[in-house]
Design an enzyme around this catalytic site. Sequence first.
Site, mmCIF file in Angstrom:
data_model
loop_
_atom_site.group_PDB
_atom_site.id
_atom_site.type_symbol
_atom_site.label_atom_id
_atom_site.label_comp_id
_atom_site.label_asym_id
_atom_site.label_seq_id
_atom_site.Cartn_x
_atom_site.Cartn_y
_atom_site.Cartn_z
ATOM 1 C CD GLU A 126 4.449 -2.318 -5.278
ATOM 2 O OE1 GLU A 126 3.398 -2.771 -4.804
ATOM 3 O OE2 GLU A 126 5.585 -2.613 -4.812
ATOM 4 N N GLY A 128 -2.862 -4.043 -8.302
ATOM 5 C CA GLY A 128 -3.871 -3.294 -9.038
ATOM 6 C C GLY A 128 -3.810 -3.634 -10.522
ATOM 7 C CG ASP A 162 0.842 1.682 -3.924
ATOM 8 O OD1 ASP A 162 1.292 0.553 -4.226
ATOM 9 O OD2 ASP A 162 -0.192 2.142 -4.458
ATOM 10 N N GLY A 168 -1.170 -4.509 -4.630
ATOM 11 C CA GLY A 168 -2.504 -4.376 -4.063
ATOM 12 C C GLY A 168 -2.963 -5.595 -3.307
#
Length: 351
Positions: free
Chosen positions: A136, A65, A144, A113
Site C-alpha cells: 500500500e 480494495g 491497513d 484487502g
Amino acid sequence: MTDDVIIAVNGGCGRITLNRPKALHALTLDMCRRIITALLEWEADPTIGAIVIDHSGGRGFCAGGDVRALYHDLLGDRFEAVQFFRTEYAMNDLLFGLTTPTVCFMDGIVMGGGAGLAMPSRFRVATEATAYAMPETGIGLFPDVGGGWFLSRLPGRIGEWLALTGARLDGSECLNLGLATHYISRAALAQVKSRIEASPQALENILEENSVVPPPPGFTKHRSEIDRLFGEGSVEAIMAALAADGSDWARAQLAEIEKKSPLSSKVALRQLAESRVLSRFSGNMRMEFRIAARIIAKPDFREGIRALVMDKDGEPKWSPPRFEDVSEGAVAEIFAPFTEDQEWQPLEKSR
C-alpha cells in the site's frame, strides 16, 4: 445486487466466493456489506459448522480494495470512500472474532484487502501459487485491513520489511511465518472444498490430511539482514543502514523504499510500532480507521492510484517528495483521535 460475490450454503457449510476475476476480485463496498450480512447470519445459525472463503478463478484470490472506484469517489465526495473503509474494517473485525470456524483459501495473489479477508480467518491455506504482499505505501496508503496487527506480530523485523518495501511472500514463506496455517497443492483444492462442504465439522482434520511439505522459504537467507537493517527507529535511519550495508540485496530493498510515498512510509512504521502494543484487534482497527480517513484526503493517495493504476506511468509525484520533508507533527496528526461520533466502531457481534 450483483454477482461480484457469490454467497451460498451447501449442507452445513457457508461459502463466500469472490467473483470479479477481471478485477482480481477487488473488493467493493457492496461486496463487503454482503459478506458481513452472510457472516452474521451464519454465526447465529447453529446448523452452519464451517465457512469457506475462496475465489472463482483467475490469477488471484483478491488484489485488495477496488482502488479505481475509490479514485473516482475521491474526485467527488469523499464520504463514499470513507464509508468503504469503515465497512471493510467492520468485516475484518467480524472475521477476527467469528465463533464459526472459517477457512480462507489464499490461492494466487493475496494483497491488501485480500489479506484483510484471509488473516482474521481461523484457518488460512497457502498454495504454490500464493503471492502475499502489503504494497500500500506504493499508492500512498498504508498496510491497513488489520495489517498493523498482523505485521507487527511477525518475528523480528519482518513486518517492517514487508510494510516498507511491499515485498512478496510465496506460500512456503507464508506458512513459515504463520500467515498461513496450512500448505496444500492447488490441484487438491477442489476436492478439499468438496470434503469440507460434505463434512464441515471435520474441517481441521481435512486440512491436516491434505497438507504437504512446502519448499524451503526463500526469505530466510536474508533473515539476519532484515532484523538488523529494518530495526532502526525511523525510515531515514533504515534507508541509511541499507545504503551503508551496500550488498546487492540491501540496495534492492533501498530502491523499493525510494519508490514509495514518504508520508505513507512514515505512517506505516509508526502504525506497526503502535499496533505492537495494542491488546485488542478492534482497537487496532479503530486506529487504522483514523489513519485511513485522513490519509485518503492527502494528495499521495490519488496520485499513487493515478500513476500505478489509472495512467500506469509508474512515476508518482509524491507530496512532499522527500522523506526528510515529512515532519513528525504531520504524521502525528494522522493518528489523532476523532470525536466519539466519528470514531470507527465494531459491529455488535464482533469481538
